[in-house]
Design a protein around this motif. Sequence first.
Motif, PDB file in Angstrom:
ATOM      1  N   ASN A   1       0.803  -1.222   0.000  1.00  0.00           N
ATOM      2  CA  ASN A   1       0.000   0.000   0.000  1.00  0.00           C
ATOM      3  C   ASN A   1       0.837   1.274   0.000  1.00  0.00           C
ATOM      4  O   ASN A   1       0.331   2.343  -0.330  1.00  0.00           O
ATOM      5  CB  ASN A   1      -0.946   0.026   1.199  1.00  0.00           C
ATOM      6  N   GLY A   2       2.082   1.161   0.422  1.00  0.00           N
ATOM      7  CA  GLY A   2       2.944   2.334   0.475  1.00  0.00           C
ATOM      8  C   GLY A   2       2.788   3.150   1.745  1.00  0.00           C
ATOM      9  O   GLY A   2       3.276   4.270   1.813  1.00  0.00           O
ATOM     10  N   TYR A   3       2.114   2.597   2.747  1.00  0.00           N
ATOM     11  CA  TYR A   3       1.968   3.262   4.052  1.00  0.00           C
ATOM     12  C   TYR A   3       1.736   2.197   5.116  1.00  0.00           C
ATOM     13  O   TYR A   3       1.396   1.058   4.809  1.00  0.00           O
ATOM     14  CB  TYR A   3       0.820   4.280   4.034  1.00  0.00           C
ATOM     15  N   ASP A   4       1.911   2.588   6.387  1.00  0.00           N
ATOM     16  CA  ASP A   4       1.728   1.654   7.501  1.00  0.00           C
ATOM     17  C   ASP A   4       0.260   1.237   7.591  1.00  0.00           C
ATOM     18  O   ASP A   4      -0.612   2.056   7.836  1.00  0.00           O
ATOM     19  CB  ASP A   4       2.178   2.319   8.809  1.00  0.00           C
ATOM     20  N   ALA A   5       0.002  -0.045   7.404  1.00  0.00           N
ATOM     21  CA  ALA A   5      -1.370  -0.561   7.426  1.00  0.00           C
ATOM     22  C   ALA A   5      -1.912  -0.667   8.851  1.00  0.00           C
ATOM     23  O   ALA A   5      -3.119  -0.839   9.033  1.00  0.00           O
ATOM     24  CB  ALA A   5      -1.431  -1.915   6.736  1.00  0.00           C
ATOM     25  N   GLY A   6      -1.045  -0.594   9.841  1.00  0.00           N
ATOM     26  CA  GLY A   6      -1.452  -0.535  11.238  1.00  0.00           C
ATOM     27  C   GLY A   6      -2.205  -1.744  11.757  1.00  0.00           C
ATOM     28  O   GLY A   6      -2.094  -2.859  11.260  1.00  0.00           O
ATOM     29  N   GLU A   7      -3.004  -1.464  12.792  1.00  0.00           N
ATOM     30  CA  GLU A   7      -3.758  -2.517  13.481  1.00  0.00           C
ATOM     31  C   GLU A   7      -4.762  -3.211  12.568  1.00  0.00           C
ATOM     32  O   GLU A   7      -5.095  -4.369  12.780  1.00  0.00           O
ATOM     33  CB  GLU A   7      -4.477  -1.932  14.704  1.00  0.00           C
ATOM     34  N   GLY A   8      -5.229  -2.518  11.567  1.00  0.00           N
ATOM     35  CA  GLY A   8      -6.193  -3.111  10.642  1.00  0.00           C
ATOM     36  C   GLY A   8      -5.625  -4.336   9.940  1.00  0.00           C
ATOM     37  O   GLY A   8      -6.333  -5.327   9.736  1.00  0.00           O
ATOM     38  N   ALA A   9      -4.353  -4.274   9.593  1.00  0.00           N
ATOM     39  CA  ALA A   9      -3.714  -5.415   8.934  1.00  0.00           C
ATOM     40  C   ALA A   9      -3.571  -6.584   9.902  1.00  0.00           C
ATOM     41  O   ALA A   9      -3.727  -7.741   9.516  1.00  0.00           O
ATOM     42  CB  ALA A   9      -2.353  -5.013   8.385  1.00  0.00           C
ATOM     43  N   LEU A  10      -3.275  -6.277  11.169  1.00  0.00           N
ATOM     44  CA  LEU A  10      -3.189  -7.342  12.174  1.00  0.00           C
ATOM     45  C   LEU A  10      -4.549  -8.003  12.369  1.00  0.00           C
ATOM     46  O   LEU A  10      -4.656  -9.228  12.391  1.00  0.00           O
ATOM     47  CB  LEU A  10      -2.680  -6.798  13.508  1.00  0.00           C
ATOM     48  N   ARG A  11      -5.593  -7.191  12.491  1.00  0.00           N
ATOM     49  CA  ARG A  11      -6.952  -7.736  12.649  1.00  0.00           C
ATOM     50  C   ARG A  11      -7.349  -8.561  11.428  1.00  0.00           C
ATOM     51  O   ARG A  11      -7.986  -9.605  11.561  1.00  0.00           O
ATOM     52  CB  ARG A  11      -7.950  -6.614  12.894  1.00  0.00           C
ATOM     53  N   ASP A  12      -6.945  -8.102  10.251  1.00  0.00           N
ATOM     54  CA  ASP A  12      -7.241  -8.832   9.026  1.00  0.00           C
ATOM     55  C   ASP A  12      -6.609 -10.218   9.057  1.00  0.00           C
ATOM     56  O   ASP A  12      -7.243 -11.209   8.689  1.00  0.00           O
ATOM     57  CB  ASP A  12      -6.747  -8.047   7.807  1.00  0.00           C
ATOM     58  N   TRP A  13      -5.353 -10.300   9.492  1.00  0.00           N
ATOM     59  CA  TRP A  13      -4.681 -11.597   9.549  1.00  0.00           C
ATOM     60  C   TRP A  13      -5.432 -12.539  10.491  1.00  0.00           C
ATOM     61  O   TRP A  13      -5.688 -13.691  10.145  1.00  0.00           O
ATOM     62  CB  TRP A  13      -3.221 -11.455  10.000  1.00  0.00           C
TER      63      TRP A  13
END
Length: 128
Positions: free
Chosen positions: A22-34
């Motif tokens: 994405n070119g930016y820090d995906a943050g907690e949303g990416a962790l929740r997605d995993w």
Amino acid sequence: MNLYERAYREAERHKWLVSERNGYDAGEGALRDWYATRWAHFCRACQLQHVAGRVRWDQFDPATFGTLHEAIASGDVLADRILDRVESGWENLHILLWAREWGLPMKAVLTVLERIDVNRARLDPDRL
């Protein structure tokens, strides 16, 4: 090995990959997605590693470690086919129906399913 610690590292790796894409820090949303999309499969894979004797996971009963190792090492085709199906996400009922349809020995099928005990892999991710 601790399954929860390993899962968190995997989630962090996922976050890094998503952030890079994405070119930016995906943050907690990416962790929740995993955790939402990969946690159950990750736990199931760890359970299979445990009963196959490949990795001893702390969250699973030590007595079940390697219970399928001998069957795998001896080339037990039935155990191998059942493991393939469990890895693919099949549930016990699907495997039993498949075995019945193909006329497989149900006692042997049940023995393999009991050793795998796929329901033991249904761990709660909230323990983090």
